[in-house]
Design a protein around this motif. Sequence first.
Motif, short mmCIF file in Angstrom:
data_model
loop_
_atom_site.label_atom_id
_atom_site.label_comp_id
_atom_site.label_asym_id
_atom_site.label_seq_id
_atom_site.Cartn_x
_atom_site.Cartn_y
_atom_site.Cartn_z
N GLY A 44 0.80 -1.22 0.00
CA GLY A 44 0.00 0.00 0.00
C GLY A 44 0.83 1.27 0.00
N VAL A 45 1.99 1.22 -0.65
CA VAL A 45 2.89 2.36 -0.72
C VAL A 45 2.76 3.04 -2.08
CG1 VAL A 45 5.30 3.12 -0.60
CG2 VAL A 45 4.51 1.25 0.86
N GLY A 46 2.52 4.34 -2.09
CA GLY A 46 2.42 5.08 -3.35
C GLY A 46 3.80 5.39 -3.90
N VAL A 47 3.89 5.51 -5.20
CA VAL A 47 5.17 5.74 -5.87
C VAL A 47 5.23 7.15 -6.45
CG1 VAL A 47 6.65 5.05 -7.81
CG2 VAL A 47 5.51 3.31 -6.42
N PHE A 48 6.32 7.85 -6.16
CA PHE A 48 6.65 9.09 -6.85
C PHE A 48 7.63 8.73 -7.95
CE2 PHE A 48 6.05 11.92 -2.84
CZ PHE A 48 4.68 11.93 -3.06
N ALA A 49 7.25 8.97 -9.21
CA ALA A 49 8.13 8.67 -10.34
C ALA A 49 9.06 9.85 -10.58
CB ALA A 49 7.30 8.38 -11.59
#
Length: 307
Positions: free
Chosen positions: A193-198
Amino acid sequence: MGASGLRVSRLGLGTLSWGRGTDGDEAAAQLSAFVDAGGTLVDTSPAYGDGVAQRILAELLDDVVPRDQLVVSGSSGIDTSKVGAGRVDCSRAGLLTQLDRTLRELGTDHLDLWQVATWDPRTPVDEVAAALEFAVTSGRARYVGVRGYLGWQLATAAAVATRHAPLVATQVEYSLLARGVEEELIPAALHHGVGVFAAVPLAGGVLTGKYRDGIPADSRGADDVHTEEVRSYLTEPAARVVEAVATAADGLGTSPLAVALAWVRDRPAVASTVVGARDLAQLTGVLVAEELELPAAIAAALDDVSA
């Protein structure tokens, strides 16, 4: 942002170039335009420009844009005043000391998102988790995450994170020319449940097509600071991807920048793409490009050519 309640704009404003190729006035113009376009996420770090970027942002908070309109993301763990192995210090003391210094410099009592800047093999992961929990429970940070972790490192850190300070974000290089994170990092992020910053979503500008006929004199590739980074993308396989992006852009009546940015923005787990700009003109192009919705067939074709 992942499984959390943190909300960020789909496009994040990176400040890596602030204080190097971008002065304070230009940074102010960028920040104003970004917020006017609906942007909220601003990414900074004491490691950017040896701290100059962070000091410029400090001068703009409230004077140019109200602090409470922004989601300020910062990091700790890399001390650019040191050399060698000593540069990385993610001990409890190292992380919290740098966090407090950042808060004083920015003139704020908290970061909306605080990230551990890198994996530190010399610091137990439980100690890092304890530092993150203290930052949240003491009010210094609203949410916490990590940067540059490999898949197994993210999974390890997420598994030991406390319920008071779960990891909600991970920031990694991700683009059509840097898809290695899809093997382990992205699945780990989705599972936990970890969001990714590209970060670096345009591969140092290579995906915009500006290097198709050589290296322009005024480009990052001609800059001593970034030339190695840019040249690492100038390969034959990369050239085929760039041509495919340009062809898709022609068919859609838009820019290669817009196509490359939309592709990574819409990937699974990606919450925001963090883009830096040298000047307001570059940022304006990015803001306009962010409006593109990429057709599924074109996204799939780009998947195939870049795999």
